[in-house]
Write a protein that holds these residues in place. Structure first.
Motif, PDB file in Angstrom:
ATOM      1  N   GLN A 180       0.834  -1.210   0.000  1.00  0.00           N
ATOM      2  CA  GLN A 180       0.000   0.000   0.000  1.00  0.00           C
ATOM      3  C   GLN A 180       0.864   1.253   0.000  1.00  0.00           C
ATOM      4  O   GLN A 180       0.551   2.235  -0.677  1.00  0.00           O
ATOM      5  CB  GLN A 180      -0.907  -0.019   1.232  1.00  0.00           C
ATOM      6  CG  GLN A 180      -1.943  -1.130   1.220  1.00  0.00           C
ATOM      7  CD  GLN A 180      -2.632  -1.289   2.550  1.00  0.00           C
ATOM      8  OE1 GLN A 180      -2.168  -0.783   3.581  1.00  0.00           O
ATOM      9  NE2 GLN A 180      -3.737  -2.018   2.570  1.00  0.00           N
ATOM     10  N   ARG A 181       1.953   1.223   0.759  1.00  0.00           N
ATOM     11  CA  ARG A 181       2.872   2.366   0.784  1.00  0.00           C
ATOM     12  C   ARG A 181       3.416   2.669  -0.604  1.00  0.00           C
ATOM     13  O   ARG A 181       3.359   3.816  -1.072  1.00  0.00           O
ATOM     14  CB  ARG A 181       4.024   2.071   1.736  1.00  0.00           C
ATOM     15  CG  ARG A 181       5.107   3.153   1.792  1.00  0.00           C
ATOM     16  CD  ARG A 181       6.387   2.590   2.377  1.00  0.00           C
ATOM     17  NE  ARG A 181       6.931   1.531   1.523  1.00  0.00           N
ATOM     18  CZ  ARG A 181       7.812   0.611   1.941  1.00  0.00           C
ATOM     19  NH1 ARG A 181       8.234   0.610   3.186  1.00  0.00           N
ATOM     20  NH2 ARG A 181       8.261  -0.301   1.095  1.00  0.00           N
ATOM     21  N   ASP A 182       3.925   1.645  -1.264  1.00  0.00           N
ATOM     22  CA  ASP A 182       4.532   1.840  -2.580  1.00  0.00           C
ATOM     23  C   ASP A 182       3.495   2.291  -3.605  1.00  0.00           C
ATOM     24  O   ASP A 182       3.784   3.125  -4.475  1.00  0.00           O
ATOM     25  CB  ASP A 182       5.200   0.546  -3.044  1.00  0.00           C
ATOM     26  CG  ASP A 182       6.384   0.151  -2.167  1.00  0.00           C
ATOM     27  OD1 ASP A 182       6.885   1.015  -1.421  1.00  0.00           O
ATOM     28  OD2 ASP A 182       6.796  -1.021  -2.234  1.00  0.00           O
ATOM     29  N   LEU A 183       2.274   1.761  -3.487  1.00  0.00           N
ATOM     30  CA  LEU A 183       1.213   2.162  -4.413  1.00  0.00           C
ATOM     31  C   LEU A 183       0.862   3.630  -4.229  1.00  0.00           C
ATOM     32  O   LEU A 183       0.742   4.382  -5.204  1.00  0.00           O
ATOM     33  CB  LEU A 183      -0.025   1.288  -4.196  1.00  0.00           C
ATOM     34  CG  LEU A 183      -1.266   1.651  -5.028  1.00  0.00           C
ATOM     35  CD1 LEU A 183      -0.955   1.579  -6.518  1.00  0.00           C
ATOM     36  CD2 LEU A 183      -2.440   0.735  -4.670  1.00  0.00           C
ATOM     37  N   ALA A 184       0.691   4.049  -2.987  1.00  0.00           N
ATOM     38  CA  ALA A 184       0.341   5.447  -2.716  1.00  0.00           C
ATOM     39  C   ALA A 184       1.424   6.391  -3.214  1.00  0.00           C
ATOM     40  O   ALA A 184       1.133   7.450  -3.788  1.00  0.00           O
ATOM     41  CB  ALA A 184       0.112   5.644  -1.222  1.00  0.00           C
ATOM     42  N   ILE A 185       2.667   6.021  -3.012  1.00  0.00           N
ATOM     43  CA  ILE A 185       3.784   6.853  -3.486  1.00  0.00           C
ATOM     44  C   ILE A 185       3.771   6.938  -5.004  1.00  0.00           C
ATOM     45  O   ILE A 185       3.960   8.012  -5.589  1.00  0.00           O
ATOM     46  CB  ILE A 185       5.123   6.293  -2.979  1.00  0.00           C
ATOM     47  CG1 ILE A 185       5.223   6.457  -1.461  1.00  0.00           C
ATOM     48  CG2 ILE A 185       6.299   6.987  -3.661  1.00  0.00           C
ATOM     49  CD1 ILE A 185       6.436   5.789  -0.848  1.00  0.00           C
ATOM     50  N   SER A 186       3.537   5.794  -5.660  1.00  0.00           N
ATOM     51  CA  SER A 186       3.532   5.778  -7.124  1.00  0.00           C
ATOM     52  C   SER A 186       2.408   6.624  -7.705  1.00  0.00           C
ATOM     53  O   SER A 186       2.518   7.140  -8.825  1.00  0.00           O
ATOM     54  CB  SER A 186       3.416   4.336  -7.632  1.00  0.00           C
ATOM     55  OG  SER A 186       2.113   3.809  -7.408  1.00  0.00           O
ATOM     56  N   LEU A 187       1.329   6.783  -6.934  1.00  0.00           N
ATOM     57  CA  LEU A 187       0.187   7.582  -7.395  1.00  0.00           C
ATOM     58  C   LEU A 187       0.363   9.070  -7.095  1.00  0.00           C
ATOM     59  O   LEU A 187      -0.487   9.872  -7.480  1.00  0.00           O
ATOM     60  CB  LEU A 187      -1.100   7.070  -6.743  1.00  0.00           C
ATOM     61  CG  LEU A 187      -1.557   5.668  -7.175  1.00  0.00           C
ATOM     62  CD1 LEU A 187      -2.755   5.226  -6.344  1.00  0.00           C
ATOM     63  CD2 LEU A 187      -1.897   5.642  -8.657  1.00  0.00           C
ATOM     64  N   GLY A 188       1.447   9.413  -6.398  1.00  0.00           N
ATOM     65  CA  GLY A 188       1.742  10.823  -6.167  1.00  0.00           C
ATOM     66  C   GLY A 188       1.274  11.384  -4.849  1.00  0.00           C
ATOM     67  O   GLY A 188       1.137  12.610  -4.716  1.00  0.00           O
ATOM     68  N   ALA A 189       1.038  10.531  -3.857  1.00  0.00           N
ATOM     69  CA  ALA A 189       0.610  11.029  -2.546  1.00  0.00           C
ATOM     70  C   ALA A 189       1.680  11.930  -1.941  1.00  0.00           C
ATOM     71  O   ALA A 189       2.877  11.643  -2.019  1.00  0.00           O
ATOM     72  CB  ALA A 189       0.329   9.868  -1.610  1.00  0.00           C
ATOM     73  N   LYS A 190       1.243  13.017  -1.319  1.00  0.00           N
ATOM     74  CA  LYS A 190       2.161  13.942  -0.652  1.00  0.00           C
ATOM     75  C   LYS A 190       2.646  13.375   0.673  1.00  0.00           C
ATOM     76  O   LYS A 190       3.782  13.585   1.085  1.00  0.00           O
ATOM     77  CB  LYS A 190       1.455  15.277  -0.412  1.00  0.00           C
ATOM     78  CG  LYS A 190       2.255  16.310   0.355  1.00  0.00           C
ATOM     79  CD  LYS A 190       3.344  16.919  -0.482  1.00  0.00           C
ATOM     80  CE  LYS A 190       4.011  18.070   0.256  1.00  0.00           C
ATOM     81  NZ  LYS A 190       5.059  18.699  -0.568  1.00  0.00           N
ATOM     82  N   GLY A 191       1.771  12.663   1.374  1.00  0.00           N
ATOM     83  CA  GLY A 191       2.119  12.095   2.670  1.00  0.00           C
ATOM     84  C   GLY A 191       1.356  10.811   2.908  1.00  0.00           C
ATOM     85  O   GLY A 191       0.362  10.515   2.225  1.00  0.00           O
ATOM     86  N   LEU A 192       1.815  10.035   3.870  1.00  0.00           N
ATOM     87  CA  LEU A 192       1.208   8.748   4.189  1.00  0.00           C
ATOM     88  C   LEU A 192       0.964   8.647   5.688  1.00  0.00           C
ATOM     89  O   LEU A 192       1.745   9.174   6.478  1.00  0.00           O
ATOM     90  CB  LEU A 192       2.131   7.601   3.758  1.00  0.00           C
ATOM     91  CG  LEU A 192       2.688   7.625   2.330  1.00  0.00           C
ATOM     92  CD1 LEU A 192       3.675   6.494   2.136  1.00  0.00           C
ATOM     93  CD2 LEU A 192       1.565   7.538   1.307  1.00  0.00           C
ATOM     94  N   GLU A 193      -0.111   7.969   6.058  1.00  0.00           N
ATOM     95  CA  GLU A 193      -0.406   7.705   7.459  1.00  0.00           C
ATOM     96  C   GLU A 193      -0.901   6.275   7.596  1.00  0.00           C
ATOM     97  O   GLU A 193      -1.548   5.749   6.694  1.00  0.00           O
ATOM     98  CB  GLU A 193      -1.482   8.658   8.007  1.00  0.00           C
ATOM     99  CG  GLU A 193      -1.042  10.086   8.162  1.00  0.00           C
ATOM    100  CD  GLU A 193      -2.117  10.942   8.814  1.00  0.00           C
ATOM    101  OE1 GLU A 193      -3.163  10.393   9.235  1.00  0.00           O
ATOM    102  OE2 GLU A 193      -1.919  12.161   8.903  1.00  0.00           O
TER     103      GLU A 193
END
Length: 220
Positions: A180-193
Motif C-alpha cells: 500500500q505504501r509503494d502504491l500510494a507513493i507511485s500515485l503521487g501522494a504527498k504524505g502517508l499515514e
C-alpha cells in the motif's frame, strides 16, 4: 478509577453530557503544553512536523472555540504552523457557515486546516477549494480498495490527478503494509499515514519518544 475505556463506550456518554468540545480543548491544550516543555528542536529531532487534532462538530459550532485556541497558542508560544485542525469531509457541506467562521478566525493566525476521512463522493474538490483547504486526507478504505481492485485503482488515480491539478496536497491514510505504501507513493501522494509507521500510543509513550529526542539533541 481512571482506567481507559473504548471510544464506542465513551463517545455516547460524552455526547450526552456535552463533553466532546471540552475533550477537544483539553487535547489541544496538551499539544501546547508539550511544545512548551520540549520546544521545536525536540520535535524536529524525532520528525514531528505538525500536531493534528480532529475537531468534533460541537467544537466547530462553539462560538468561543477560536478564542480558546488562540489563548492556548499564546500561553504556550506554540508555532501556529505546527497546529493542524482536522475537519471531517462530510461537515463541509452540512456546517458551511460554522466552518467558515472558525477558519476565518484561526487561519490568519497560521493554524492549518485539513479535510479528513475524504472520499470523492462526499464533497467536490471545488467546494473544498472555496474554503481555502489545501490538505486532504483520504478515507482509509480507498487505498485498501485500490490495492485489490483495478477499477477502484483507476478511480483513485483519477481522483489524485484531479486533486494535484487543483493544488491539493493528498495524504493517503490506512497504510498498513509495504504494498500500500509503494502504491500510494507511485500515485503521487504527498504524505502517508497508517499503522505501518506507528500505532496509537498513550501520553506516557509519546513523552518517552520526546525524551528520546531530547537525549539525541543533547548528544549533538
Amino acid at each position: 478509577d481512571k482506567l481507559p475505556i473504548a471510544p464506542r463506550e465513551f463517545i455516547p456518554i460524552a455526547n450526552k453530557e456535552k463533553l466532546v468540545s471540552r475533550v477537544d480543548i483539553g487535547a489541544i491544550s496538551m499539544m501546547g503544553q508539550l511544545y512548551s516543555l520540549y520546544g521545536s528542536g525536540i520535535f524536529k529531532t524525532v520528525g514531528i512536523k505538525s500536531l493534528s487534532m480532529y475537531l468534533s462538530i460541537d467544537s466547530i459550532r462553539d462560538p468561543e472555540f477560536p478564542d480558546k485556541v488562540r489563548g492556548i497558542l499564546e500561553r504556550n508560544h506554540f508555532p501556529r504552523e505546527y497546529m493542524h485542525l482536522e475537519i471531517n469531509s462530510a461537515f463541509f457541506l452540512d456546517e458551511e457557515e460554522a466552518i467558515k467562521k472558525v477558519m476565518s478566525e484561526l487561519t490568519p493566525l497560521g493554524v492549518v486546516f485539513e479535510c479528513v476521512d475524504h472520499t470523492p463522493d462526499k464533497v467536490p474538490l471545488e467546494v473544498l477549494k472555496s474554503f481555502g483547504v489545501h490538505i486532504i486526507k483520504t478515507e482509509r478504505s480507498l487505498i485498501w480498495n485500490a490495492a485489490t481492485n483495478e477499477n477502484e485503482l483507476a478511480n483513485f488515480s483519477r481522483f489524485l490527478d484531479a486533486a494535484s491539478r487543483n493544488d491539493f496536497d493528498i495524504y493517503v491514510t490506512g497504510i498498513e503494509n509495504a504494498e500500500q505504501r509503494d502504491l500510494a507513493i507511485s500515485l503521487g501522494a504527498k504524505g502517508l499515514e497508517g499503522y505501518l509507521f506507528g500505532r496509537p500510543m498513550t501520553e506516557e509513550d509519546f513523552i518517552k519518544v520526546l525524551n528520546y529526542g531530547n537525549k539525541a539533541t543533547e548528544a549533538k
